[in-house]
Design an enzyme around this catalytic site. Structure first.
Site, mmCIF file in Angstrom:
data_model
loop_
_atom_site.group_PDB
_atom_site.id
_atom_site.type_symbol
_atom_site.label_atom_id
_atom_site.label_comp_id
_atom_site.label_asym_id
_atom_site.label_seq_id
_atom_site.Cartn_x
_atom_site.Cartn_y
_atom_site.Cartn_z
ATOM 1 N N GLN A 83 -16.726 8.541 -18.330
ATOM 2 C CA GLN A 83 -16.628 9.855 -18.970
ATOM 3 C C GLN A 83 -17.199 9.863 -20.390
ATOM 4 O O GLN A 83 -17.075 10.851 -21.093
ATOM 5 C CB GLN A 83 -15.186 10.357 -18.956
ATOM 6 C CG GLN A 83 -14.200 9.588 -19.797
ATOM 7 C CD GLN A 83 -12.769 10.007 -19.533
ATOM 8 O OE1 GLN A 83 -12.180 9.676 -18.503
ATOM 9 N NE2 GLN A 83 -12.179 10.739 -20.454
ATOM 10 N N HIS A 112 1.115 11.825 -26.284
ATOM 11 C CA HIS A 112 1.338 11.076 -25.039
ATOM 12 C C HIS A 112 2.829 10.884 -24.780
ATOM 13 O O HIS A 112 3.292 10.959 -23.638
ATOM 14 C CB HIS A 112 0.684 9.691 -25.122
ATOM 15 C CG HIS A 112 -0.804 9.718 -25.265
ATOM 16 N ND1 HIS A 112 -1.450 9.279 -26.391
ATOM 17 C CD2 HIS A 112 -1.771 10.140 -24.414
ATOM 18 C CE1 HIS A 112 -2.751 9.401 -26.232
ATOM 19 N NE2 HIS A 112 -2.984 9.932 -25.044
ATOM 20 N N MET A 157 -2.123 20.113 -23.209
ATOM 21 C CA MET A 157 -2.966 21.308 -23.303
ATOM 22 C C MET A 157 -3.965 21.241 -24.458
ATOM 23 O O MET A 157 -4.767 22.135 -24.632
ATOM 24 C CB MET A 157 -2.103 22.561 -23.441
ATOM 25 C CG MET A 157 -1.620 23.099 -22.123
ATOM 26 S SD MET A 157 -2.963 23.531 -20.969
ATOM 27 C CE MET A 157 -3.635 24.999 -21.740
HETATM 28 O O1 PAF Z 1 -7.388 12.690 -21.368
HETATM 29 C C1 PAF Z 1 -7.671 11.481 -21.204
HETATM 30 O O2 PAF Z 1 -7.196 10.611 -21.918
HETATM 31 C C2 PAF Z 1 -8.649 11.090 -20.108
HETATM 32 O O3 PAF Z 1 -9.637 12.053 -19.958
HETATM 33 C C3 PAF Z 1 -7.963 10.804 -18.768
HETATM 34 C C4 PAF Z 1 -7.269 12.023 -18.214
HETATM 35 C C5 PAF Z 1 -6.942 9.686 -18.936
HETATM 36 C C6 PAF Z 1 -8.987 10.350 -17.736
HETATM 37 O O4 PAF Z 1 -9.636 9.198 -18.143
#
Ligand code: PAF
Length: 288
Positions: A61, A37, A148
């Site tokens: 999700q 990050h 990626m």
């Molecule tokens: O990759 C993630 O952490 C999540 O899928 C995202 C892009 C923040 C969406 O909730």
């Protein structure tokens, strides 16, 4: 650094920034920040006047039986990391702020999802594009940054942006790795010592498969078989999949005649790890 939890507050600040002509880089995350990050934040800092980081563990999700409740969270640590790395705004909404009532308009991803992780996580990418569409509308960024490591997510977001003419540039950022090649992930903390020693074999095996292409092998079947054999010898983790597909379309191909992704997912006792390498028809790495 500002920390805002309400959409109205973010709207006001972004309008001010836009009025001043600032460019905005956006890094969407689910928190528990790691070096991967931080690399996204660094890229965003280089290319934009202002950087927004969102931290939101998006319930939409996660499927049934997935790790929504146990997903690692540490708000204080994340805020400090954001501040240290020069983030201008952290957006920290609650599920109630993002989804105050059940959605009346639902989003469904119809391609690029019935392969790789999408196959075993039905509805996952529907949740991802839903939250990202909302976050894009809230933060109105010029550039958005994705790692990626989740190459399928990058491919799906690429389709979302193109299909819906969203005025944002997608910037894919190469995977950040440990010294031994293991892709950094919030979930690596769940590996046992023994598993941690074996896990770098995932990337090693993918690089082995790629090298076969570099040496002239064009058959998908043979590359997958050789990659699988290599990996099985190096780890007791259970292979969920090894797939080779065109990239970013994620379509099945027989021969390597265009950019492809070679990707793997492996189950360990308390965690499932994923990794990939994206390369050209001649084995030249695009993202590793
Ligand atoms: O990759 C993630 O952490 C999540 O899928 C995202 C892009 C923040 C969406 O909730």
């Amino acid at each position: 650094m500002k920390v805002l939890r309400e959409i109205d507050q973010v709207n006001t600040l972004i309008s001010e920034w836009k009025k001043n002509g600032y460019t905005i880089g956006f890094v969407p995350t689910m928190g528990y920040l790691h070096e991967g990050h931080i690399r996204l934040i660094e890229e965003a800092k280089k290319e934009n006047d202002k950087v927004i980081l969102s931290i939101f563990v998006n319930p939409l999700q996660f499927g049934e039986g997935e790790d929504l409740d146990t997903y690692p969270r540490d708000e204080d640590r994340d805020r400090n990391a954001a501040e240290e790395n020069g983030v201008d705004l952290v957006f920290l909404p609650t599920p109630g702020t993002m989804y105050p009532q059940p959605l009346s308009v639902l989003m469904t991803v119809t391609s690029r999802t019935n392969v790789l992780c999408g196959k075993s996580r039905p509805g996952h990418f529907d949740g991802v594009v839903t939250v990202l569409t909302k976050l894009f509308n809230i933060t109105r960024p010029d550039n958005v940054y994705f790692g990626m490591k989740d190459a399928q997510q990058v491919a799906v977001v690429d389709a979302l942006i193109k299909d819906y003419n969203i005025p944002v540039h997608l910037i894919p950022v190469p995977t950040v790795r440990e010294q031994d090649g293991l892709a950094k992930s919030s979930r690596n903390v769940r590996l046992s010592d023994e598993e941690r020693k074996e896990a770098p074999a995932i990337q090693e095996s993918l690089q082995y498969g790629r090298k076969l292409v570099k040496e002239g092998q064009k058959s998908k079947e043979l590359i997958i078989e050789a990659t699988e054999k290599f990996l099985e010898q190096k780890t007791r983790g259970k292979i969920d999949y090894i797939e080779l597909l065109s990239y970013p379309e994620l379509e099945s191909i027989e021969n390597i005649d265009r950019p492809v992704i070679l990707a793997a997912a492996v189950f360990y006792d308390h965690v499932r790890l994923i990794d990939n390498v994206v390369f050209n028809h001649d084995g030249h790495v695009i993202y590793g």
